[in-house]
Design a protein around this motif. Structure first.
Motif, PDB file in Angstrom:
ATOM      1  N   VAL A 142      41.710 -53.831  26.929  1.00  0.00           N
ATOM      2  CA  VAL A 142      40.518 -54.676  26.997  1.00  0.00           C
ATOM      3  C   VAL A 142      39.621 -54.154  28.118  1.00  0.00           C
ATOM      4  CG1 VAL A 142      41.630 -56.366  28.529  1.00  0.00           C
ATOM      5  CG2 VAL A 142      39.659 -57.059  27.143  1.00  0.00           C
ATOM      6  N   LEU A 143      38.322 -54.200  27.890  1.00  0.00           N
ATOM      7  CA  LEU A 143      37.346 -53.777  28.883  1.00  0.00           C
ATOM      8  C   LEU A 143      37.041 -54.953  29.807  1.00  0.00           C
ATOM      9  CD1 LEU A 143      35.484 -51.449  29.791  1.00  0.00           C
ATOM     10  CD2 LEU A 143      33.745 -52.391  28.235  1.00  0.00           C
ATOM     11  N   ARG A 197      26.474 -58.224  22.593  1.00  0.00           N
ATOM     12  CA  ARG A 197      26.203 -56.772  22.596  1.00  0.00           C
ATOM     13  C   ARG A 197      25.324 -56.391  23.783  1.00  0.00           C
ATOM     14  NH1 ARG A 197      25.829 -57.669  17.004  1.00  0.00           N
ATOM     15  NH2 ARG A 197      23.568 -57.845  17.134  1.00  0.00           N
ATOM     16  N   ARG A 198      24.292 -57.198  24.052  1.00  0.00           N
ATOM     17  CA  ARG A 198      23.390 -56.912  25.173  1.00  0.00           C
ATOM     18  C   ARG A 198      24.133 -56.939  26.496  1.00  0.00           C
ATOM     19  NH1 ARG A 198      21.258 -60.477  28.464  1.00  0.00           N
ATOM     20  NH2 ARG A 198      21.397 -62.220  27.007  1.00  0.00           N
ATOM     21  N   ILE A 221      28.002 -49.253  27.724  1.00  0.00           N
ATOM     22  CA  ILE A 221      28.506 -48.795  26.430  1.00  0.00           C
ATOM     23  C   ILE A 221      27.924 -49.647  25.311  1.00  0.00           C
ATOM     24  CG2 ILE A 221      30.669 -47.926  27.422  1.00  0.00           C
ATOM     25  CD1 ILE A 221      32.068 -50.282  25.924  1.00  0.00           C
ATOM     26  N   GLU A 222      27.830 -49.040  24.142  1.00  0.00           N
ATOM     27  CA  GLU A 222      27.388 -49.755  22.951  1.00  0.00           C
ATOM     28  C   GLU A 222      28.614 -50.353  22.280  1.00  0.00           C
ATOM     29  OE1 GLU A 222      25.111 -48.883  18.732  1.00  0.00           O
ATOM     30  OE2 GLU A 222      25.171 -47.306  20.251  1.00  0.00           O
ATOM     31  N   ALA A 223      28.460 -51.578  21.793  1.00  0.00           N
ATOM     32  CA  ALA A 223      29.575 -52.255  21.133  1.00  0.00           C
ATOM     33  C   ALA A 223      29.072 -52.928  19.869  1.00  0.00           C
ATOM     34  CB  ALA A 223      30.204 -53.285  22.065  1.00  0.00           C
ATOM     35  N   SER A 247      34.104 -54.101  19.396  1.00  0.00           N
ATOM     36  CA  SER A 247      34.722 -52.789  19.552  1.00  0.00           C
ATOM     37  C   SER A 247      33.658 -51.829  20.058  1.00  0.00           C
ATOM     38  CB  SER A 247      35.317 -52.291  18.232  1.00  0.00           C
ATOM     39  OG  SER A 247      34.302 -52.152  17.262  1.00  0.00           O
ATOM     40  N   GLN A 248      34.098 -50.802  20.752  1.00  0.00           N
ATOM     41  CA  GLN A 248      33.179 -49.812  21.296  1.00  0.00           C
ATOM     42  C   GLN A 248      32.664 -48.916  20.183  1.00  0.00           C
ATOM     43  OE1 GLN A 248      34.776 -47.351  24.434  1.00  0.00           O
ATOM     44  NE2 GLN A 248      32.870 -46.240  24.697  1.00  0.00           N
TER      45      GLN A 248
END
Length: 176
Positions: A44-45, A73-74, A82-84, A116-117
């Motif tokens: 987990v991040l 997401r933002r 990172i984009e998720a 998820s990434q």
């Protein structure tokens, strides 16, 4: 991201009185690679907050006109770079009340979302709210509030058994 402008404007009118706001808890989960040994577990991040020095999932306030999924997401982007992508709703419930060091009080209707990434970017501290960021095996989490451990467990359970998972309503119990 600092306190959203709409909250600052409300505070000018209501002072430190209790505000009821929408919030998100974004659980970015990285599953084990296919063929990994059975003892490997998902990660987990987490971010380490500057104000409390606590490790937490990514959280944020939903601004007027924004949806919880967009906010999740933002917030992931703003806090970790990172984009998720959104994968699943984990639950909705009340968090708080919270009293901030300046005396402001808030109660949140929180939406917990699993993401998820997208891509392979390494996360980094991407804002001024956090002092560290990293991936943690779910079996080796740093100390954190019980409610965060609960949402992390739900995120992994939903990922592993989506057909049997039911989002929690009344997700967060007071004092967790």
């Amino acid at each position: 991201m600092p306190t959203p402008d709409f909250v600052v404007e409300l505070r000018e009118k209501v002072g430190h009185d209790l505000l009821y706001m929408g919030g998100v808890t974004a659980l970015v989960i990285r599953d084990v690679a296919p063929g990994s040994p059975v003892w490997e577990v998902p990660e987990v991040l987490l971010v380490k907050r500057k104000d409390t020095e606590e490790w937490t999932p990514i959280t944020g306030i939903i601004e007027p006109g924004h949806e919880p999924d967009d906010t999740a997401r933002r917030e992931v982007w703003e806090e970790t770079g990172i984009e998720a992508q959104v994968e699943a709703l984990l639950g909705v419930g009340e968090v708080g009340p919270v009293t901030y060091p300046n005396g402001d009080q808030a109660l949140f209707l929180d939406t917990a979302i699993r993401l998820s990434q997208v891509g392979e970017e390494q996360p980094c501290v991407h804002d001024d709210e956090n002092i560290d960021v990293g991936w943690f095996k779910i079996s080796q989490l740093p100390p954190m509030k019980p409610r965060f451990r609960l949402v992390i467990a739900d995120a992994v359970a939903q990922m592993k058994h989506p057909q049997g998972f039911r989002p929690r309503m009344g997700y967060h119990k007071r004092n967790l």
